[in-house]
Design a protein around this motif. Structure first.
Motif, PDB file in Angstrom:
ATOM      1  N   ARG A 229       0.752  -1.260   0.243  1.00 31.43           N
ATOM      2  CA  ARG A 229       0.181   0.048  -0.040  1.00 31.43           C
ATOM      3  C   ARG A 229       0.888   1.524   0.416  1.00 31.43           C
ATOM      4  O   ARG A 229       0.623   2.039  -1.047  1.00 31.43           O
ATOM      5  N   GLN A 307      -0.378   4.342  -6.980  1.00 36.08           N
ATOM      6  CA  GLN A 307      -1.473   5.139  -7.189  1.00 36.08           C
ATOM      7  C   GLN A 307      -1.899   6.299  -8.062  1.00 36.08           C
ATOM      8  O   GLN A 307      -2.381   5.940  -8.925  1.00 36.08           O
ATOM      9  N   THR A 310      -2.394   4.550 -11.208  1.00 38.75           N
ATOM     10  CA  THR A 310      -3.628   3.465 -12.133  1.00 38.75           C
ATOM     11  C   THR A 310      -4.519   4.202 -11.873  1.00 38.75           C
ATOM     12  O   THR A 310      -5.034   5.282 -11.536  1.00 38.75           O
ATOM     13  N   PHE A 311      -5.638   3.147 -13.130  1.00 37.89           N
ATOM     14  CA  PHE A 311      -6.657   3.781 -13.047  1.00 37.89           C
ATOM     15  C   PHE A 311      -7.787   3.751 -12.014  1.00 37.89           C
ATOM     16  O   PHE A 311      -8.862   4.412 -11.968  1.00 37.89           O
ATOM     17  N   ASN A 312      -7.345   3.307 -11.252  1.00 32.13           N
ATOM     18  CA  ASN A 312      -8.023   2.962  -9.467  1.00 32.13           C
ATOM     19  C   ASN A 312      -7.811   3.446  -8.280  1.00 32.13           C
ATOM     20  O   ASN A 312      -6.803   2.267  -7.655  1.00 32.13           O
ATOM     21  N   PRO A 313      -7.076   4.714  -8.479  1.00 28.61           N
ATOM     22  CA  PRO A 313      -5.936   5.309  -7.213  1.00 28.61           C
ATOM     23  C   PRO A 313      -7.063   5.003  -6.337  1.00 28.61           C
ATOM     24  O   PRO A 313      -6.181   4.995  -4.727  1.00 28.61           O
ATOM     25  N   ALA A 314      -8.876   5.075  -6.195  1.00 31.55           N
ATOM     26  CA  ALA A 314      -8.856   4.682  -4.390  1.00 31.55           C
ATOM     27  C   ALA A 314      -8.746   3.536  -3.860  1.00 31.55           C
ATOM     28  O   ALA A 314      -8.425   3.404  -2.944  1.00 31.55           O
ATOM     29  N   ALA A 315      -7.817   2.466  -4.577  1.00 26.10           N
ATOM     30  CA  ALA A 315      -8.300   0.679  -4.666  1.00 26.10           C
ATOM     31  C   ALA A 315      -6.809   0.686  -2.948  1.00 26.10           C
ATOM     32  O   ALA A 315      -6.717   0.475  -2.208  1.00 26.10           O
ATOM     33  N   TYR A 316      -5.807   2.164  -3.307  1.00 29.04           N
ATOM     34  CA  TYR A 316      -4.839   1.770  -2.416  1.00 29.04           C
ATOM     35  C   TYR A 316      -5.251   2.639  -0.879  1.00 29.04           C
ATOM     36  O   TYR A 316      -4.446   2.133   0.087  1.00 29.04           O
ATOM     37  N   ARG A 318      -8.608   2.954   0.022  1.00 25.40           N
ATOM     38  CA  ARG A 318      -9.917   2.239   1.276  1.00 25.40           C
ATOM     39  C   ARG A 318      -9.294   0.969   2.367  1.00 25.40           C
ATOM     40  O   ARG A 318      -8.589   0.347   1.464  1.00 25.40           O
TER      41      ARG A 318
END
Ligand code: FMN
Length: 333
Positions: A229, A307, A310-316, A318
């Motif tokens: 993370r 982060q 990536t296309f999904n920065p919230a993944a790290y 959450r």
């Protein structure tokens, strides 16, 4: 054959697997065995600040008697075997430099910026390719503010980097309330790498004897999520290299932290558990994965899943479970 070479702190490594500072790197025999196993570099077992300071004083026994030694120190070395830890350490660096071809990184465990930093010059003179500062004091002092706790790191870095020209890394723990800001500010000092994260002696309780015991000394693969993370969050936002440590047990874990943005991995537990042949297996698995993804160099994929990229920065970011503990989703459990 893939090209696994990496640059770490300006040093050329043949691959990104670094033998972490531990008992495995505390002797010339151990360091040579690690080179034979295929690691790209070694970090020698830490010399403790207390040992350096005590070089000028009577004996280790006196230090123990005065309660000067930190609990972590007690866990990490055997006092009976030590004659002159400082001279032995300097000799180990110069012997290792003479006998192995991979970069040799020295390590000091420190908790103050006083008395010991001049010793960093002797480490450089002994030939170390770099110096890792293993800095950590548990923020458990009720009278110290967060600013005071952080200042310690900056004081040590300023002092040491003013004395040596070899690259300096700082190895830290995750115990910090403003970790992202702290890491960014650390990276803006002259250090060349931050190692995320150190693993500590952890207390446990034996409920039958009501005594204290040591918690798991070795990590497990599930510990990977913490460095993963933070490497991903900090990658491309810091002005120095990032090294991942804790929970990296196989080639897939190496691929994950490199994708997150690490330059190298520092491994210890998997080598204790599986033997040094694990290094070859990890490198082979990394190459097989690179092949399946059609990557030829580490740079082809390093940081691809950070982060920032990536296309999904919230993944790290959450952090709360929603799905898994919601009755509507109970089939996921
Ligand atoms: C037995 C043992 C001794 C260690 N000694 C040191 C040390 O002297 N200095 C240091 O910076 N880290 C030390 N570590 C921490 C390792 O370098 C490494 O950062 C940590 O174990 C996490 O990596 P791993 O999950 O691969 O074990 C030690 C770890 C172990 C298991």
């Amino acid at each position: 054959m893939k090209n696994l070479t990496v640059k770490y702190m300006g040093l050329a490594l043949k691959n990104p697997i670094v033998a972490a500072s531990s008992g495995l790197t505390s002797s010339l025999k151990g360091i040579k065995a690690l080179e034979d196993s295929g690691v790209g570099a070694v970090v020698i077992k830490s010399l403790f600040e207390e040992e350096i300071i005590m070089e000028t004083q009577d004996s280790m026994n006196r230090m123990q008697a005065t309660g000067f030694i930190y609990p972590e120190t007690m866990e990490y070395f055997d006092f009976d075997e030590i004659e002159d830890p400082v001279a032995n350490y300097i000799k180990l660096i110069s012997d290792a430099k003479r006998e192995v071809n991979i970069p040799v990184i020295a390590s000091i465990n420190c908790v103050t910026a006083h008395k010991w930093p001049d010793f960093a010059k002797r480490i450089q003179e002994a030939g170390a390719d770099a110096l890792e500062l293993n800095i950590f004091a548990l923020p458990s002092d009720f009278n110290r503010t967060a600013e005071e706790n952080e200042k310690l790191y900056f004081d040590i870095i300023e002092r040491v980097t003013s004395l040596v020209s070899i690259p300096v890394a700082v190895k830290i723990s995750h115990y910090n309330a403003s970790l992202a800001s702290f890491l960014k500010r650390l990276s803006e000092t002259p250090i060349k790498s931050i190692v995320l994260f150190n693993r500590f002696y952890n207390p446990d309780i034996d409920i039958n004897t009501l005594s204290f015991t040591a918690g798991n000394v070795l990590s497990s693969p599930s510990d990977l999520s913490m460095p993963l993370r933070w490497i991903a969050i900090m990658s491309e936002r810091v002005s120095c290299d990032l090294a991942a440590s804790t929970g990296i047990h196989d080639g897939n874990a190496v691929a994950k932290v490199l994708l997150a943005g690490a330059s190298v991995v520092h491994v210890a537990s998997t080598l204790y558990r599986n033997g040094l042949s694990r290094v070859g297996e990890m490198l082979k698995d990394l190459e097989t994965w690179m092949d399946s993804m059609e990557y030829t160099t580490i740079d082809d994929f390093k940081g691809k899943m950070s982060q920032a990229k990536t296309f999904n920065p919230a993944a790290y970011e959450r952090v709360q479970f929603m799905k898994y503990f919601n009755p509507h989703y109970s089939s996921n459990l």
